[in-house]
Design a protein around this motif. Structure first.
Motif, PDB file in Angstrom:
ATOM      1  N   ASP A 147       0.830  -1.204   0.000  1.00 29.20           N
ATOM      2  CA  ASP A 147       0.000   0.000   0.000  1.00 29.20           C
ATOM      3  C   ASP A 147       0.864   1.254   0.000  1.00 29.20           C
ATOM      4  N   ARG A 190       2.098   1.930  -3.505  1.00 26.26           N
ATOM      5  CA  ARG A 190       1.007   2.415  -4.333  1.00 26.26           C
ATOM      6  C   ARG A 190       0.694   3.875  -4.016  1.00 26.26           C
ATOM      7  N   ARG A 191       0.655   4.207  -2.708  1.00 27.06           N
ATOM      8  CA  ARG A 191       0.382   5.596  -2.314  1.00 27.06           C
ATOM      9  C   ARG A 191       1.491   6.523  -2.780  1.00 27.06           C
ATOM     10  N   PHE A 212       2.234  10.804  -9.117  1.00 23.19           N
ATOM     11  CA  PHE A 212       1.386  11.065 -10.273  1.00 23.19           C
ATOM     12  C   PHE A 212       0.577  12.345 -10.080  1.00 23.19           C
ATOM     13  N   LEU A 213      -0.016  12.515  -8.901  1.00 24.10           N
ATOM     14  CA  LEU A 213      -0.831  13.700  -8.644  1.00 24.10           C
ATOM     15  C   LEU A 213       0.020  14.975  -8.638  1.00 24.10           C
ATOM     16  N   ARG A 242       3.451   6.100  -5.436  1.00 20.22           N
ATOM     17  CA  ARG A 242       3.309   6.281  -6.881  1.00 20.22           C
ATOM     18  C   ARG A 242       2.145   7.216  -7.202  1.00 20.22           C
ATOM     19  N   ARG A 243       1.052   7.062  -6.459  1.00 17.23           N
ATOM     20  CA  ARG A 243      -0.124   7.908  -6.683  1.00 17.23           C
ATOM     21  C   ARG A 243       0.189   9.365  -6.340  1.00 17.23           C
TER      22      ARG A 243
END
Length: 67
Positions: free
Chosen positions: A22, A25-26, A32-33, A28-29
């Motif tokens: 997790d 993933r956070r 991206f944002l 990478r997110r």
């Protein structure tokens, strides 16, 4: 900016690698944002009229949205 070689390596490793956590993933997110925000800011500076029109359309969508 990401290197063009990274996605190919990631895709090749993806099948043999364990599922991402997790936290990964956070991370990478969040990246991206951040990049998305930078791209929007750049677009506003480069094309102010188009950006203003897009903001107006977004405001109209929010005004007409039914809860």
């Amino acid at each position: 900016m990401p290197d063009l070689e990274e996605p190919a390596e990631g895709a090749a490793e993806g099948a043999a690698r364990k599922p991402e956590t997790d936290a990964e993933r956070r991370r990478r997110r969040a990246q991206f944002l951040r990049e998305l925000g930078e791209a929007k800011a750049l677009r506003e500076r480069v094309q102010p009229r188009r950006a203003r029109a897009a903001r107006m359309r977004q405001q109209m969508r929010m005004r007409t949205f039914r809860w």
